[in-house]
Write a protein that holds these residues in place. Structure first.
Motif, PDB file in Angstrom:
ATOM      1  N   ALA A  97      47.244  58.245   5.616  1.00 39.21           N
ATOM      2  CA  ALA A  97      47.003  57.420   4.266  1.00 39.21           C
ATOM      3  C   ALA A  97      48.397  57.729   3.301  1.00 39.21           C
ATOM      4  CB  ALA A  97      45.563  57.482   3.508  1.00 39.21           C
ATOM      5  N   ASP A  98      48.598  59.195   3.298  1.00 36.48           N
ATOM      6  CA  ASP A  98      49.527  59.468   1.831  1.00 36.48           C
ATOM      7  C   ASP A  98      50.728  59.172   2.704  1.00 36.48           C
ATOM      8  OD1 ASP A  98      47.506  61.232   0.925  1.00 36.48           O
ATOM      9  OD2 ASP A  98      48.060  62.949   1.595  1.00 36.48           O
ATOM     10  N   GLY A  99      51.209  58.475   3.687  1.00 37.57           N
ATOM     11  CA  GLY A  99      51.703  58.527   4.113  1.00 37.57           C
ATOM     12  C   GLY A  99      52.324  56.755   4.417  1.00 37.57           C
ATOM     13  N   LEU A 100      51.289  56.559   4.706  1.00 36.11           N
ATOM     14  CA  LEU A 100      50.888  54.904   4.274  1.00 36.11           C
ATOM     15  C   LEU A 100      51.312  54.464   2.867  1.00 36.11           C
ATOM     16  CD1 LEU A 100      47.925  54.019   6.404  1.00 36.11           C
ATOM     17  CD2 LEU A 100      49.916  53.147   7.062  1.00 36.11           C
ATOM     18  N   ARG A 111      60.600  55.117   1.243  1.00 45.93           N
ATOM     19  CA  ARG A 111      60.736  53.944   1.699  1.00 45.93           C
ATOM     20  C   ARG A 111      61.019  53.143   3.096  1.00 45.93           C
ATOM     21  NH1 ARG A 111      62.737  48.817   1.769  1.00 45.93           N
ATOM     22  NH2 ARG A 111      64.597  48.430   0.585  1.00 45.93           N
ATOM     23  N   TRP A 112      59.764  53.068   3.793  1.00 49.16           N
ATOM     24  CA  TRP A 112      60.072  52.008   5.219  1.00 49.16           C
ATOM     25  C   TRP A 112      60.815  51.194   5.164  1.00 49.16           C
ATOM     26  CZ3 TRP A 112      54.875  51.810   6.598  1.00 49.16           C
ATOM     27  CH2 TRP A 112      54.221  53.283   6.858  1.00 49.16           C
ATOM     28  N   VAL A 123      58.278  45.922  15.352  1.00 43.64           N
ATOM     29  CA  VAL A 123      57.635  46.080  16.728  1.00 43.64           C
ATOM     30  C   VAL A 123      56.281  47.575  15.586  1.00 43.64           C
ATOM     31  CG1 VAL A 123      57.226  48.091  18.076  1.00 43.64           C
ATOM     32  CG2 VAL A 123      59.459  45.854  17.987  1.00 43.64           C
ATOM     33  N   GLU A 124      57.084  48.589  14.520  1.00 37.51           N
ATOM     34  CA  GLU A 124      56.170  48.898  14.571  1.00 37.51           C
ATOM     35  C   GLU A 124      55.261  48.850  13.459  1.00 37.51           C
ATOM     36  OE1 GLU A 124      56.766  51.548  16.020  1.00 37.51           O
ATOM     37  OE2 GLU A 124      58.951  50.425  17.122  1.00 37.51           O
ATOM     38  N   ALA A 125      55.684  47.149  13.113  1.00 40.24           N
ATOM     39  CA  ALA A 125      54.146  46.816  11.829  1.00 40.24           C
ATOM     40  C   ALA A 125      52.922  46.960  12.732  1.00 40.24           C
ATOM     41  CB  ALA A 125      54.715  45.976  11.384  1.00 40.24           C
ATOM     42  N   ALA A 126      53.370  46.215  13.992  1.00 41.93           N
ATOM     43  CA  ALA A 126      51.960  45.931  14.731  1.00 41.93           C
ATOM     44  C   ALA A 126      51.337  46.970  14.991  1.00 41.93           C
ATOM     45  CB  ALA A 126      52.696  45.122  15.966  1.00 41.93           C
ATOM     46  N   SER A 127      51.647  48.183  15.432  1.00 42.65           N
ATOM     47  CA  SER A 127      51.091  49.640  15.193  1.00 42.65           C
ATOM     48  C   SER A 127      50.606  49.733  14.168  1.00 42.65           C
ATOM     49  CB  SER A 127      52.347  50.776  15.711  1.00 42.65           C
ATOM     50  OG  SER A 127      52.899  50.259  17.004  1.00 42.65           O
ATOM     51  N   ILE A 128      50.966  49.689  12.642  1.00 41.49           N
ATOM     52  CA  ILE A 128      50.669  50.152  11.060  1.00 41.49           C
ATOM     53  C   ILE A 128      48.782  48.671  11.457  1.00 41.49           C
ATOM     54  CG2 ILE A 128      51.239  49.986   8.989  1.00 41.49           C
ATOM     55  CD1 ILE A 128      52.966  52.166   9.963  1.00 41.49           C
ATOM     56  N   VAL A 152      50.210  45.629   2.131  1.00 41.94           N
ATOM     57  CA  VAL A 152      50.033  44.288   2.588  1.00 41.94           C
ATOM     58  C   VAL A 152      51.521  43.725   2.370  1.00 41.94           C
ATOM     59  CG1 VAL A 152      49.328  41.779   1.262  1.00 41.94           C
ATOM     60  CG2 VAL A 152      47.708  43.775   1.849  1.00 41.94           C
ATOM     61  N   ASP A 153      52.099  43.724   0.954  1.00 43.06           N
ATOM     62  CA  ASP A 153      53.594  43.239   0.570  1.00 43.06           C
ATOM     63  C   ASP A 153      54.458  44.096   1.348  1.00 43.06           C
ATOM     64  OD1 ASP A 153      55.595  42.435  -1.270  1.00 43.06           O
ATOM     65  OD2 ASP A 153      56.039  44.051  -0.921  1.00 43.06           O
ATOM     66  N   TRP A 154      54.155  44.914   2.565  1.00 41.93           N
ATOM     67  CA  TRP A 154      55.214  45.242   3.391  1.00 41.93           C
ATOM     68  C   TRP A 154      54.731  44.547   4.402  1.00 41.93           C
ATOM     69  CZ3 TRP A 154      54.589  47.589   8.251  1.00 41.93           C
ATOM     70  CH2 TRP A 154      56.003  48.511   8.612  1.00 41.93           C
TER      71      TRP A 154
END
Length: 668
Positions: A97-100, A111-112, A123-128, A152-154
């Protein structure tokens, strides 16, 4: 086991009568997952938004690779939390949660990269998104409104984005389905478009190609069969009607029947196709079958196959002694990774732990392990879509695939052969040389003619001539325009395909295979009617066998027409069955080209052909676990007759168990 063993279960005794084959229980899996997750923490950024691991970076850079490590390990953490119903001994929910929150904070210097800024972030958004879906009660629901808004914005930056028509479409579908579930912006058109692409990739009998090319590999399992039913449970009947779900389920059932037959007795998956650094992610579709109930396999067989894969890689050094997954197959060997892979990429292996999302009371964890198909008896089948002839042998536990349908290309494409796709053979015990001279001159499991510099011709873009079964013998054939490619000017990224360049064409070569047990009878015809305009009076035909790496012994045989090599208990051999006096045997040696060992040896046969010489040339190609050196001729099949005709040439084969087979080479 000791507490330092990567598979030592930390919370209970390591003996369980339900796992008589692998010895692994859910506790072992949980222990392995926790060690992987905790081993990442020393490499975390201060705000926990990523991990800066040892190893090379991908062509997308360190920020992307750090996100990869976070997102993919978050999937693993999510499986643990889901399967334990939120019980969280290691503070996984708080950590991620902290990392998100930090990674999606637009004001943060760490930031990512957003999906609309960097393709890899798609790709990584799907894992998130999948991780958030699975952990919703323990992470999403406990975040503050402003934190959820930043996430959500990301994620919303995928909406309306363009994705290549391969497995990537699922990344957009999964993200936008999660956005829909939390009342955020999403596009029904994006979802339906992605599902339509997925449908276009289906090739029948449970198999998908990863794109419009003949790209058959592990992505069929760990992507194109992993996401559909996982997504269906996310989406519900409004987005995934019952008819769509039933279609996905039927395809998975059919696929798993083949997939479990491609696992070796030692747990090794088939060593074929790109992204093999994902290792035990190959277990993912089997777990999906168990989780959804959409499998005809016994739950104990599913767990035996999956646990075998985990044990195989752990016993060969993955994760390493730091607890990290590295770029490699077993130990670190970064040269095998494609350009899109960096230090975070191997954590796609997290998908192989999907079974941990199921509680300990689930039948896949409580059933008694059942033997793999090849642990019961020798197996033989054809898989029509990829054009594979499959043979598994009980005595040595090896699965072999003879390939007459896959090249990560399309018919007529004259690029170089990709070592991971276009070879005639793949197995659970061998891997082709992946770098070096083999990229320009195929060095193993090939049939070709030599140019003036001694380079072997390529077969990429071949015409598949079909597969069939005759009794217990698997049969297939293909025809290729031999060609040589000067790809020295090509600087495009490596995504697993062959390389383009300046092409020189040669003759048409028709190759047919009959596979029975550990041996393939390989019949070859070089058509004299069209030899590429060559002025040469003679051509050299070369047939190479299985590559063996590590612990090698090359034992020259007195009969120069026999080529064979050994590695421990493995034997690779090529023996002529027609005109033995016309063949010469030899061994090709390479160094530093295989992740399985420093030295690779390949048995090779060659013979001269006159420019107008017709005829069919037949050899026996064997890969087996054997103490014999080599396999005696009396144990090999024999040729009863070779007949020629206007429609096809036919080779009649007598196997030592009395089976008779007709192998056809259709006329040009």
């Amino acid at each position: 086991m000791t507490s330092t063993d990567p598979l030592h279960p930390s919370d209970r005794d390591d003996h369980d009568d339900r796992s008589p084959i692998t010895g692994l229980t859910r506790a072992h899996w949980s222990g392995a997952a926790d060690r992987m997750l905790l081993s990442l923490r020393p490499y975390a950024t201060a705000d926990r938004s990523g991990f800066r691991l040892p190893g090379r970076t991908s062509r997308y850079g360190e920020r992307s690779d750090s996100l990869e490590a976070f997102a993919r390990s978050f999937m693993l953490a999510a499986f643990r939390l889901k399967g334990e119903d939120g019980t969280d001994a290691h503070g996984l929910a708080e950590w991620y949660a902290d990392g998100l929150v930090a990674g999606t904070d637009p004001t943060s210097s760490t930031r990512w990269p957003r999906p609309d800024e960097l393709d890899q972030a798609k790709v990584e958004a799907a894992s998130i998104a999948l991780g958030l879906h699975l952990t919703r009660p323990w992470i999403w629901d406990r975040l503050q409104d402003a934190q959820r808004a930043s996430i959500v914005d990301w994620l919303e930056s995928v909406v309306g984005g363009r994705y290549p028509p391969i497995n990537w479409v699922w990344f957009q579908v999964v993200v936008e389905t999660f956005l829909c579930s939390v009342g955020a912006r999403w596009s029904a058109e994006d979802v339906e478009s992605g599902l339509a692409v997925h449908e276009s990739l289906y090739r029948g009998d449970g198999w998908y190609a990863d794109g419009p090319e003949r790209a058959y590999d592990h992505y069929a399992g760990w992507a194109l069969h992993f996401y559909p039913l996982v997504w269906a449970d996310m989406a519900g009947p409004q987005l995934c009607p019952a008819t769509r779900r039933r279609a996905y389920a039927a395809r998975l059932r059919r696929f798993l029947d083949d997939a479990v037959a491609l696992v070796g007795a030692d747990g090794a998956p088939l060593l074929q196709g790109r992204s093999l650094i994902y290792r035990f992610a190959a277990a993912a579709p089997l777990w999906v079958g168990a989780a959804t109930g959409e499998s005809d396999l016994d739950p104990g067989l599913i767990r035996r196959a999956c646990s075998g894969m985990l044990r195989h890689f752990v016993s060969h050094g993955a994760p390493d002694d730091r607890g990290l997954l590295t770029l490699g197959l077993r130990h670190a060997w970064p040269r095998m990774a494609q350009d899109y892979s960096g230090f975070g990429s191997p954590y796609w292996a997290a998908k192989g732990f999907y079974g941990l999302s199921l509680p300990e009371t689930h039948s896949v964890w409580t059933a008694v392990e059942q033997p793999l198909p090849l642990e019961r008896a020798d197996t033989s089948r054809v898989i029509a879509a990829p054009g594979w002839l499959v043979s598994g042998t009980k005595t040595d536990g090896i699965v072999r695939v003879v390939n007459h349908g896959t090249d990560h290309s399309t018919p007529g494409d004259d690029r170089t052969d990709s070592p991971l796709y276009a070879r005639l053979g793949y197995s659970t015990a061998t891997i082709p040389p992946l770098v070096g001279a083999t990229l320009g001159s195929p060095s193993d499991n090939s049939v070709g003619v030599l140019d003036g510099a001694g380079n072997v011709s390529h077969r990429n873009g071949f015409v598949a001539l079909g597969t069939s079964m005759s009794d217990a013998v698997a049969i297939g054939a293909s025809r290729a325009r031999a060609h040589w490619v000067d790809a020295s000017a090509d600087t495009s990224p490596d995504h697993g395909s062959g390389r383009p360049g300046v092409v020189t064409s040669g003759p048409w070569i028709t190759t047919a295979s009959a596979v029975h047990g550990a041996t393939e009878v390989r019949a070859v015809r070089v058509d004299p009617s069209d030899r590429g305009g060559s002025d040469e009076r003679e051509l050299t035909l070369e047939v190479s066998g299985w590559p063996l790496a590590g612990g090698l012994e090359q034992r020259p045989h007195r009969e120069v027409d026999v080529a064979h090599v050994r590695s421990g208990s493995l034997l690779s051999q090529v023996v002529p069955l027609s005109d033995p006096e016309r063949w010469s045997g030899g061994v090709r040696e390479e160094r530093g080209t295989s992740p399985l060992g420093e030295v690779t040896l390949v048995p090779v046969l060659s013979r001269q052909l006159l420019s107008d010489e017709a005829g069919v040339h037949v050899v026996a190609v064997t890969l087996c676990g054997s103490t014999m050196d080599p396999v005696p001729r009396e144990d090999l099949p024999s040729i009863v007759e070779v007949s020629t005709g206007p429609v096809a040439d036919v080779v009649r084969i007598a196997w030592r168990d009395g089976t008779l087979t007709e192998l056809s080479l259709p006329s040009l």
